[in-house]
Design a protein around this motif. Structure first.
Motif, short mmCIF file in Angstrom:
data_model
loop_
_atom_site.label_atom_id
_atom_site.label_comp_id
_atom_site.label_asym_id
_atom_site.label_seq_id
_atom_site.Cartn_x
_atom_site.Cartn_y
_atom_site.Cartn_z
N GLN A 40 10.61 -73.96 79.34
CA GLN A 40 9.07 -73.66 79.11
C GLN A 40 8.65 -74.40 78.12
OE1 GLN A 40 8.11 -71.07 80.99
NE2 GLN A 40 10.34 -70.96 81.67
N THR A 41 6.97 -74.68 78.21
CA THR A 41 6.47 -75.56 77.47
C THR A 41 4.98 -74.89 77.07
OG1 THR A 41 7.31 -77.63 78.76
CG2 THR A 41 5.15 -77.75 77.14
N PRO A 42 5.06 -74.51 75.70
CA PRO A 42 6.04 -74.84 74.59
C PRO A 42 7.18 -73.73 74.77
CG PRO A 42 3.99 -73.38 73.87
CD PRO A 42 3.73 -73.72 75.26
N SER A 43 8.33 -74.35 74.04
CA SER A 43 9.33 -73.34 74.29
C SER A 43 9.46 -72.08 73.42
CB SER A 43 10.68 -74.14 73.98
OG SER A 43 12.03 -73.48 73.83
N PRO A 44 9.48 -71.16 73.81
CA PRO A 44 9.33 -69.75 73.21
C PRO A 44 10.87 -69.69 72.29
CG PRO A 44 9.96 -69.17 75.25
CD PRO A 44 9.92 -70.58 75.18
N PRO A 45 10.60 -68.78 71.46
CA PRO A 45 12.10 -68.21 70.58
C PRO A 45 13.03 -67.84 71.77
CG PRO A 45 10.17 -67.57 69.46
CD PRO A 45 9.82 -67.93 70.69
N ASP A 46 14.26 -68.13 71.37
CA ASP A 46 15.41 -67.54 72.29
C ASP A 46 16.22 -66.48 71.54
OD1 ASP A 46 17.59 -68.68 70.92
OD2 ASP A 46 17.14 -70.79 71.97
N ASN A 47 16.97 -65.98 72.15
CA ASN A 47 17.75 -64.80 71.49
C ASN A 47 19.12 -65.18 70.60
OD1 ASN A 47 19.73 -65.40 73.33
ND2 ASN A 47 19.53 -63.51 74.63
N GLN A 48 19.22 -66.43 70.41
CA GLN A 48 20.43 -66.71 69.72
C GLN A 48 20.55 -66.48 68.03
OE1 GLN A 48 20.65 -71.07 70.58
NE2 GLN A 48 22.51 -70.52 71.83
N ARG A 49 19.36 -66.29 67.44
CA ARG A 49 19.13 -65.95 66.05
C ARG A 49 19.52 -64.34 65.97
NH1 ARG A 49 17.31 -68.01 61.70
NH2 ARG A 49 15.96 -66.31 61.02
N LEU A 50 18.79 -63.75 67.08
CA LEU A 50 19.15 -62.23 67.10
C LEU A 50 20.40 -61.81 67.43
CD1 LEU A 50 15.89 -61.11 69.02
CD2 LEU A 50 16.26 -60.76 66.52
N GLU A 51 20.96 -62.60 68.37
CA GLU A 51 22.54 -62.29 68.56
C GLU A 51 23.36 -62.71 67.37
OE1 GLU A 51 26.22 -65.20 70.18
OE2 GLU A 51 24.22 -65.41 71.09
N PHE A 52 23.26 -63.29 66.36
CA PHE A 52 23.92 -63.83 65.23
C PHE A 52 23.71 -62.34 64.47
CE2 PHE A 52 23.20 -64.59 60.73
CZ PHE A 52 24.50 -64.98 60.43
N LEU A 53 22.61 -61.81 64.27
CA LEU A 53 22.34 -60.83 63.43
C LEU A 53 22.88 -59.52 64.31
CD1 LEU A 53 21.01 -59.29 60.88
CD2 LEU A 53 18.78 -59.26 62.38
N GLY A 54 22.69 -59.18 65.37
CA GLY A 54 23.16 -58.15 65.97
C GLY A 54 24.79 -57.95 65.82
N ASP A 55 25.28 -59.30 66.05
CA ASP A 55 26.77 -59.06 65.77
C ASP A 55 27.35 -58.43 64.40
OD1 ASP A 55 29.68 -60.04 66.48
OD2 ASP A 55 29.48 -60.85 64.26
N SER A 56 26.57 -58.62 63.51
CA SER A 56 26.92 -57.95 62.09
C SER A 56 26.52 -56.68 62.01
CB SER A 56 26.27 -58.97 60.96
OG SER A 56 26.52 -60.38 60.88
N VAL A 57 25.21 -56.14 62.75
CA VAL A 57 24.95 -55.01 62.66
C VAL A 57 25.91 -53.78 63.44
CG1 VAL A 57 23.16 -53.11 63.76
CG2 VAL A 57 22.42 -55.51 62.68
N LEU A 58 26.46 -54.44 64.68
CA LEU A 58 27.36 -53.94 65.31
C LEU A 58 28.55 -53.53 64.57
CD1 LEU A 58 28.39 -52.68 67.86
CD2 LEU A 58 29.13 -54.63 68.77
N GLN A 59 29.04 -54.63 63.82
CA GLN A 59 30.47 -54.55 63.21
C GLN A 59 30.37 -53.44 62.06
OE1 GLN A 59 33.39 -56.20 63.37
NE2 GLN A 59 32.41 -57.40 65.33
N LEU A 60 29.08 -53.43 61.22
CA LEU A 60 28.78 -52.40 60.19
C LEU A 60 28.67 -51.21 60.85
CD1 LEU A 60 28.26 -51.52 57.60
CD2 LEU A 60 25.85 -51.94 57.93
N ILE A 61 27.95 -50.95 62.16
CA ILE A 61 27.92 -49.49 62.77
C ILE A 61 29.49 -48.77 63.07
CG2 ILE A 61 27.26 -48.10 64.85
CD1 ILE A 61 24.72 -49.93 64.61
N LEU A 62 30.09 -49.61 63.79
CA LEU A 62 31.73 -49.47 64.17
C LEU A 62 32.35 -49.28 62.90
CD1 LEU A 62 31.90 -52.04 66.82
CD2 LEU A 62 31.84 -49.52 67.25
#
Length: 240
Positions: A40-62
């Motif tokens: 895309q032009t311009p390139s929109p934000p992708d989900n990699q930063r959210l993935e980083f945060l989501g991993d920690s959220v899941l670990q805490l919930i579990l």
């Protein structure tokens, strides 16, 4: 002009998840794979930063869930069980339960080569989506979402005991309960010769019970057997 997830798909997804976003930009970002953003032009934000945060959220919930549910278990078993519930296979299955693969924005090449069914993409997608829910609605919303998806802790613990030999455990269960052996079938094999990706299904009495993928028949079959065991345990739990 940057494309976005259609309003209809967004609404259907939020209804399935029983969560409606206040900030739809978070939802769109969670569904945007880097391969799509790069086109895309311009390139929109992708989900990699959210993935980083989501991993920690899941670990805490579990961690919170297992600590409360298994008061007699020590750190080692709790850690192994948490890892089982948060590994790529598990998170990919959560993504499929929510139907996230139908809404993800993928680059053309990734989409054409089966990216919507690739476990690594789906696992990351779920973590990004969980992070978006957490940022939009807080930990209670994220926890509620996870608890709808997670199998019962007791069943997960039983499955962990079979983790070292899922094919053998499934065969014993199948012969005892269904009076037949599981049947494994190769659904596809793609990728380069030096790094193939096999997709295998396992059926019992001609009913597909699970699928797995891996760089060899053996690893794909093990994963399929694990998915089949999980499905059987979930069905047992639903009947209790």
């Amino acid at each position: 002009m940057t494309l976005t997830v259609s309003t209809d798909i967004q609404e259907q997804l939020q209804t399935r998840c029983d969560y409606h976003f206040k900030d739809l930009n978070l939802l769109t970002q969670a569904l945007t794979h880097p391969s799509f953003a790069a086109e895309q032009t311009p390139s929109p934000p992708d989900n990699q930063r959210l993935e980083f945060l989501g991993d920690s959220v899941l670990q805490l919930i579990l961690s919170d869930l297992l600590f409360a549910s298994l008061p007699d278990d020590k750190e080692g078993p709790l850690t192994r069980l948490r890892a089982t519930l948060a590994n790529e296979s598990a998170t990919a299955s959560y993504a499929k339960k929510l139907g996230l693969q139908e809404a993800i924005l993928l680059g053309k090449g990734e989409d054409q080569t089966g990216g919507r069914e690739r476990q690594s993409i789906l696992g990351d997608l779920f973590e990004a989506f969980l992070a978006a829910v957490y940022l939009d609605g807080g930990m209670d919303a994220a926890r509620t979402l996870c608890l709808r998806l997670l199998p019962p802790v007791a069943d997960s613990k039983r499955l962990l005991l079979a983790k070292d030999n899922p094919k053998g455990t499934l065969q014993e269960l199948s012969q005892d309960r269904f009076k037949c052996k599981p049947k494994y079938s190769v659904l596809s094999c793609d990728g380069p010769v030096h790094d193939p990706n096999f997709v295998v299904s396992v059926s019992i009495n001609n009913v597909e019970m699970g699928q797995g993928s891996g760089s060899s028949h053996r690893s794909a079959e093990r994963q399929a057997a694990s998915q089949a065991l999980l499905k059987i345990l979930q069905e047992d739990s639903a009947q209790d």
